[in-house]
Design a protein around this motif. Structure first.
Motif, PDB file in Angstrom:
ATOM      1  N   GLU A  15       2.124   6.211   8.857  1.00  0.00           N
ATOM      2  CA  GLU A  15       2.661   5.522  10.034  1.00  0.00           C
ATOM      3  C   GLU A  15       3.719   4.501   9.630  1.00  0.00           C
ATOM      4  OE1 GLU A  15      -0.479   4.844  13.490  1.00  0.00           O
ATOM      5  OE2 GLU A  15      -1.359   4.366  11.536  1.00  0.00           O
ATOM      6  N   THR A  19      -4.134   5.935  -2.068  1.00  0.00           N
ATOM      7  CA  THR A  19      -4.706   6.933  -1.156  1.00  0.00           C
ATOM      8  C   THR A  19      -3.966   8.256  -1.156  1.00  0.00           C
ATOM      9  OG1 THR A  19      -3.452   5.955   0.680  1.00  0.00           O
ATOM     10  CG2 THR A  19      -5.717   5.196   0.372  1.00  0.00           C
ATOM     11  N   LYS A  76      -1.411  -0.537   9.612  1.00  0.00           N
ATOM     12  CA  LYS A  76      -1.037   0.850   9.875  1.00  0.00           C
ATOM     13  C   LYS A  76      -1.277   1.690   8.616  1.00  0.00           C
ATOM     14  CE  LYS A  76       0.922   0.299  14.054  1.00  0.00           C
ATOM     15  NZ  LYS A  76       0.899  -1.152  14.204  1.00  0.00           N
ATOM     16  N   SER A  77      -1.479   2.975   8.813  1.00  0.00           N
ATOM     17  CA  SER A  77      -1.630   3.876   7.666  1.00  0.00           C
ATOM     18  C   SER A  77      -0.293   4.000   6.941  1.00  0.00           C
ATOM     19  CB  SER A  77      -2.086   5.253   8.138  1.00  0.00           C
ATOM     20  OG  SER A  77      -1.056   5.890   8.882  1.00  0.00           O
ATOM     21  N   TYR A  78      -0.341   4.458   5.713  1.00  0.00           N
ATOM     22  CA  TYR A  78       0.902   4.649   4.958  1.00  0.00           C
ATOM     23  C   TYR A  78       1.852   5.625   5.666  1.00  0.00           C
ATOM     24  CZ  TYR A  78      -0.622   1.936   0.912  1.00  0.00           C
ATOM     25  OH  TYR A  78      -1.001   0.920   0.074  1.00  0.00           O
ATOM     26  N   TYR A  96       2.506  -2.282   7.192  1.00  0.00           N
ATOM     27  CA  TYR A  96       1.466  -2.338   6.169  1.00  0.00           C
ATOM     28  C   TYR A  96       0.559  -3.548   6.407  1.00  0.00           C
ATOM     29  CZ  TYR A  96      -0.497  -3.037   1.461  1.00  0.00           C
ATOM     30  OH  TYR A  96      -1.333  -3.238   0.395  1.00  0.00           O
TER      31      TYR A  96
END
Length: 293
Positions: A260, A222, A256-258, A252
């Motif tokens: 975060e 991403t 959570k987003s990368y 992960y």
């Protein structure tokens, strides 16, 4: 969180000027995963000696599954002589050979790894052919393969590292290791370009690079994300990278987003550096407080 995680490799004692502390990256990662609600299993080997007994007792105290920690009747439990004269750049003299150099294939072990969601392994345990062969066999059946690079001279080579990189889904290394490994292929001056090369060359999904007090970066499907470091009063950096990896993986796994996950991991690694030893307990409140500054 019901994910099953296996941490493979060294268990040892860090021999510091003022006493010994339990250590070894796989064990440290496992303990930090345990602190954060997962139930990891450690695969390692200790000697049939007092130091080995104490490491097994330490894992039991921490609530970490140790049934796959082998006991060696010949080799002694691993020790590392630690120099902390520079608190931000700790150096190590790793005794060889020791018990964790001889992790053996074991009935049922491949099944445990095959049934796990993540398999965490490092480069140091691959220094000896016995443990390396066991590791390579387990990598054939493992699912989510997380490679925690730990380049400790003289215990590595390109020939040993390449098969471990080729197997990995996620790789974590520090900025020095990034430039050294990329430099084996061609010289780089830019970290992001070096990360992109290694990700492509070894077909790795996710590459994470830690930068000590300057934070960390991740390159994945991403995109590319960076997180600045958190300013803290450093006691020693032993275990900071291990706490970082455990925290990143927990976030992960929980979706959570990368960015975060990277931010939480950097905060945890910084807070571990404020304490002595590799596995201090850091409260979620302390992490939130540091991130709120």
């Amino acid at each position: 969180m019901n994910e099953k995680i296996v941490c493979f490799g060294e268990m040892l004692w860090d021999m510091l000027p003022d006493g010994k502390l339990p250590g070894g990256a796989p064990m440290n990662v496992a303990i930090h995963l345990q602190y954060q609600g997962l139930r990891p299993t450690v695969v390692s080997r200790v000697g049939c000696d007092d130091l080995g007994d104490k490491l097994l007792a330490y894992l039991k105290q921490k609530g970490v599954d140790s049934q796959w920690v082998q006991v060696d009747e010949t080799q002694e439990t691993g020790v590392v002589l630690v120099n902390v004269s520079n608190r931000s750049e700790v150096s190590y003299e790793i005794v060889q050979p020791v018990a964790w150099d001889y992790i053996q294939p074991q009935e049922g072990l491949e099944q445990v790894v095959a049934q796990s969601d993540y398999f965490i392994y490092g480069s140091l345990a691959a220094r000896n052919v016995t443990t390396r062969d066991t590791l390579l066999a387990l990598l054939k059946v493992a699912k989510g393969k997380v490679f925690d690079v730990n380049l400790r001279p003289p215990h590595y080579s390109l020939e040993v590292l390449e098969p471990l990189l080729q197997q990995a889904d996620m790789v974590k290394m520090n900025h020095h290791e990034l430039m050294e490994i990329a430099g084996w292929h061609q010289p780089y001056t830019d970290e992001q370009t070096a990360m992109a090369f290694l990700r492509s060359h070894y077909a790795v999904q996710t590459i994470i690079v830690t930068r000590g007090e300057n934070g960390a970066a991740v390159l994945c499907d991403t995109g590319y994300f960076e997180q600045a470091g958190f300013r803290v009063e450093v006691e020693d950096t032993i275990g900071s990278g291990d706490a970082f990896l455990a925290t990143f993986l927990v976030n992960y796994i929980t979706g959570k987003s990368y960015p975060e996950a990277l931010r939480m991991a950097c905060a945890m690694g910084a807070l571990v550096a404020t304490q002595k030893g590799a596995t201090p307990i850091i409260s979620p409140e302390a992490v939130r407080q540091l991130m709120g500054k």
